[in-house]
Scaffold this motif. Structure first.
Motif, PDB file in Angstrom:
ATOM      1  N   TYR A 362       8.194  -0.820 -11.020  1.00  0.00           N
ATOM      2  CA  TYR A 362       9.662  -0.867 -10.274  1.00  0.00           C
ATOM      3  C   TYR A 362      10.645   0.210 -11.041  1.00  0.00           C
ATOM      4  N   SER A 447       5.153 -13.189  -7.431  1.00  0.00           N
ATOM      5  CA  SER A 447       5.316 -12.418  -8.709  1.00  0.00           C
ATOM      6  C   SER A 447       5.351 -13.395 -10.052  1.00  0.00           C
ATOM      7  N   ARG A 457       3.753  -4.740  -5.213  1.00  0.00           N
ATOM      8  CA  ARG A 457       5.242  -4.401  -4.427  1.00  0.00           C
ATOM      9  C   ARG A 457       5.121  -3.149  -3.462  1.00  0.00           C
ATOM     10  N   VAL A 470       6.740  -7.721  -0.688  1.00  0.00           N
ATOM     11  CA  VAL A 470       5.684  -8.096  -1.501  1.00  0.00           C
ATOM     12  C   VAL A 470       4.656  -8.219  -0.354  1.00  0.00           C
TER      13      VAL A 470
END
Length: 849
Positions: A362, A447, A457, A470
């Protein structure tokens, strides 16, 4: 604050328009014909209501009488058999192997459902259209607790025989209706329709059996209409289904008895050769294992006499949870190790930790990421204190109202208005309290480290966490256990129609059962998620207790209509300070960005060697970590003062301004070398935890409350150096000071196994060598040996209720998951909580002679 979604039908909502009168010619409707009514409203088609069969009053009376006569004939026979043979039946059933039990069950009930909760299984097998056209699993929906998996166990059939054979059928009318609710709402079973009549099942006097299933016309008396609309009694269609359930069930139980007593001719079963015997005692789970289990109680509930509303139970659960939330906040502010553990635990459960489908991380700035973590940590800690203390306050208030109106409460009358409104308000607050836990489940489950392999993701934003979506990993084919676990968790966090139809208590029960019976499922749950499930179970158990309040619980939905506006207004007022906390800790606002340098665990900022023997270096490390933690929470306090209205009218502010104290490490002072004249002399030093500061020096200084006494410090021997307690830096108000008067505490004589546990819980590095891990069963043994009854709740939560101690409040601890052993740091935290709650210290525990 936003309310939790309400999926109940509201005739005044915009969604109701699709059921409304647009295009309907009311002159063409025959209101005495249910088919005409339902067809006009779109019934019978996809998504519409099923069209019920219409029956005449005479037909309903005839069917009700047939079933009533059969019920009482079976009940009388079962009762007489048990009076003479129940002990024999229990012993024989316990000795039989599973295959032998199944043979008896299937002979008495051919084609019995094979698995636990067969109604759930049937719901997932058939579409709504298939159920409306005629389900193939009607028995599974009507009798969900009659299944091979459950009844082949040693305890459940004897429990069912005892409850149904020794208590009047009207005792079970409400619970039998509740057990078939899932069949109604999923459209698998459709009750017959008879308008303007009420059937009597609740509160029937045993001396007047003909009143059971009696049909009353609304024209006979106005109260007959009210009995049906308030659901204290039953509509005819629902009543007939309850009678059907009881008729077949009692007949089945009689057949089971005759099969178990197969060598006795049926005409001899009730003869004088077998006189009436005292009712045998059947051991409870706690008598066998030494502790209670909420999972066991939930599994056995359908087979027992319906439970009664127990506000003592509700108060104990919520009181212990409120205390646990306060202790959590206390530990976050006091213990650097605890703070770091909880921050890192949140970090590894964030959706930002997931990689996308190409394996990329991310793209978030580290400082932004940690500001989200720290704001979430504070938000959750503060909101848990608020919510559980408010629920506990209402539970105690309801306890008082129940005692106040005890003589006025009758199953034949309405509840007193003040008491009813308080019940409805408490019920509403419980429903709303679930929202926070369900939201955390949604954000953290997929997660969490044990479940990341199932998902990836889908997208992300640097600014808005809500845009971190998600998705399930299409390359992984789920096993049946994975599918079941994900469906249950998803049903909870989506908080949609499936949860409404199945009901939260049933879904939570099924989740816990899966985790207890399937190791594969248990391995997929992290300790953090297990803690959330435990919190959810406590709220759900309170909901279940309210559902036990029959016959009034059936009418809560209807009665709530008159009070809903005032209850919502009260909730809006109560939650104003909560909304201020949420705004102040909002991740979008970024107020915690400036605190990242203070709260982010980095560069040994919170290195805390509390398990090491005291040396100058270790003491300096302890004091540095404690000082850094204090600086972070001072920053949080400033944010709350500025952006959360100074925490006015909150339980958190009350907590922060009390004369509670944080234990801090005093400075190190080298001891002078002993001389010849000092031989045999003892060096006395302050306890290593002797230094205290206010819980919040910021808020404590604003209010300057009168200090409360705290236990006097203990004096210990030290030989290599001393820690010196300097003057505490001056706050803007008086700091708590220890009370030097003697505080008489009991002494517990316990066995060697328990002594080892308590020496670890109350570890003193100057006296005891570094301890090892504590098996959870050893901790349970130690706690029960001092006078607690242990009860396993759901998730990782255990509740310890004092039974032979001079204390009132219960306390909750989390079982380590998945390892099942307490590390030293966990044990030390438990010891501190026991000290705060009960004043316990290591010196109170001695070896029994």
């Amino acid at each position: 604050m936003d309310l939790r979604p309400n999926h109940r039908f509201d005739p005044w909502s915009s969604d109701a328009e699709r059921f409304g009168g647009s295009g309907i010619n009311f002159d063409d409707i025959d209101f005495n014909d249910p088919a005409s009514i339902f067809k006009a409203l779109g019934g019978g088609g996809p998504g519409g209501l099923p069209i019920p069969e219409s029956q005449s009053p005479d037909s309903v009376r005839h069917t009700a009488k047939e079933r009533r006569d059969s019920i009482f004939a079976s009940y009388a026979k079962l009762h007489d058999i048990l009076e003479r043979h129940e002990d024999t039946i229990q012993k024989r059933w316990a000795k039989k192997k599973k295959a032998q039990r199944l043979q008896i069950l299937l002979k008495a009930w051919p084609n019995m459902a094979p698995n636990h909760r067969p109604d759930f299984e049937a719901f997932l097998k058939e579409s709504e259209q298939q159920r409306m056209l005629g389900t193939k699993y009607r028995d599974w929906f009507m009798w969900p607790y009659i299944n091979q998996e459950d009844l082949s166990r040693p305890r459940l059939l004897p429990l069912l025989l005892n409850s149904r054979g020794r208590h009047h059928p009207c005792t079970f009318a409400g619970i039998d209706a509740t057990n078939t609710k899932f069949a109604f709402v999923t459209k698998a079973v459709v009750p017959i329709f008879l308008n303007e009549h009420t059937m009597i099942l609740n509160g029937v006097d045993e001396k007047h059996p003909d009143d059971y299933g009696k049909l009353l016309s609304w024209d006979e008396h106005p109260s007959n209409f009210e009995l049906a609309m308030s659901q204290r009694q039953f509509l005819p269609g629902e009543g007939l289904l309850v009678l059907e359930v009881q008729d077949r069930l009692l007949s089945f139980l009689v057949k089971c008895c005759t099969e178990i007593l197969h060598e006795i001719p049926q005409d001899k079963l009730l003869s004088s050769s077998y006189p009436v015997q005292p009712e045998p005692h059947m051991k409870e789970e706690s008598e066998t294992t030494g502790f209670d289990s909420l999972a066991v109680l939930a599994a056995e509930a359908p087979y027992r006499v319906p439970a009664k509303l127990d506000f003592g139970r509700i108060e104990s659960l919520l009181g212990a949870q409120a205390a646990a939330s306060e202790d959590h906040l206390w530990s976050l502010r006091e213990d650097p190790n605890y703070f770091v553990d909880k921050a890192l635990e949140l970090q590894e459960h964030r959706p930002e930790t997931l990689k996308d489908r190409w394996g990329k991380s991310y793209p978030v700035n580290e400082e932004v990421f940690w500001s989200r973590i720290l704001s979430s940590l504070a938000n959750t800690a503060y909101m848990e204190v608020e919510v559980y203390n408010e629920l506990h306050r209402q539970a105690k208030e309801l306890q008082g109202l129940q005692e106040k109106y005890a003589k006025a409460i009758s199953v034949k009358d309405d509840l007193p208005k003040e008491y009813l409104k308080a019940l409805l308000k408490f019920r509403f607050y419980l429903y709303q309290a679930t929202k926070g836990v369900l939201g955390e489940l949604k954000q953290t489950v997929m997660s969490s480290p044990p479940m990341r392999y199932l998902s990836f993701r889908a997208q992300g934003s640097l600014r808005d966490l809500n845009e971190v979506a998600v998705a399930f990993n299409p390359n992984h084919k789920m096993t049946p256990v994975e599918k079941r676990l994900v469906w249950l968790l998803r049903t909870l966090w989506e908080d949609g129609m499936d949860l409404f139809l199945a009901s939260q208590p049933i879904i939570v029960d099924e989740l816990e059962r899966l985790l207890q019976t399937e190791k594969e499922a248990s391995r997929m749950i992290s300790s953090y998620v297990a803690g959330l499930i435990g919190q959810l179970s406590i709220i759900t158990q309170c909901m279940r207790q309210l559902d036990c309040y029959q016959p009034w619980a059936r009418s809560f939905e209807t009665l709530n209509i008159d009070h809903e506006d005032s209850i919502k207004a009260a909730f809006a007022e109560t939650s104003k300070p909560w909304a201020a906390i949420v705004r102040a800790t909002s991740e979008k606002q970024g107020r915690f960005y400036s605190l990242v340098r203070l709260g982010k665990p980095a560069s040994k900022r919170f290195f805390y060697p509390v398990d090491k023997r005291r040396t100058k270096e270790n003491v300096e490390a302890l004091r540095s970590a404690e000082g850094n933690l204090d600086e972070f929470w001072k920053g949080v306090d400033r944010i709350m003062y500025k952006d959360a209205n100074n925490l006015e009218n909150t339980f958190v502010r009350r907590l922060l301004t009390q004369s509670r104290s944080l234990q801090r490490t005093p400075e190190w002072v080298e001891s002078p070398a002993p001389t010849a004249d000092d031989q045999g002399a003892k060096t006395t030093v302050a306890n290593v935890d002797d230094l205290i500061i206010p819980f919040s020096s910021f808020f404590f200084g604003l209010t300057a409350p009168k200090p409360e006494p705290t236990p006097s410090p203990k004096i210990k021997v030290k030989t290599r150096g001393t820690t010196n307690a300097p003057t505490v830096p001056t706050a803007t108000a008086q700091t708590p000071t220890p009370d030097l008067t003697d505080d008489q505490q009991p002494t517990f004589a316990v066995d060697a196994r328990s002594i080892k546990v308590f020496r670890t819980l109350f570890y003193n590095p100057n006296i005891t060598s570094s301890p090892g891990e504590i098996p959870w069963n050893d901790f349970l043994h130690a706690m029960t040996s001092t006078g607690f009854m242990a009860e396993k709740l759901y998730g990782s939560v255990w509740q310890f209720r004092p039974t032979s101690l001079d204390v009132e409040r219960a306390i909750q601890f989390h079982e380590p998951h998945p390892k099942g052993k307490l590390t030293f740091t966990m044990a030390r935290r438990i010891g501190r909580r026991l000290n705060r709650a009960y004043g316990w210290m290591g010196s109170m525990f001695v070896s029994e002679k």
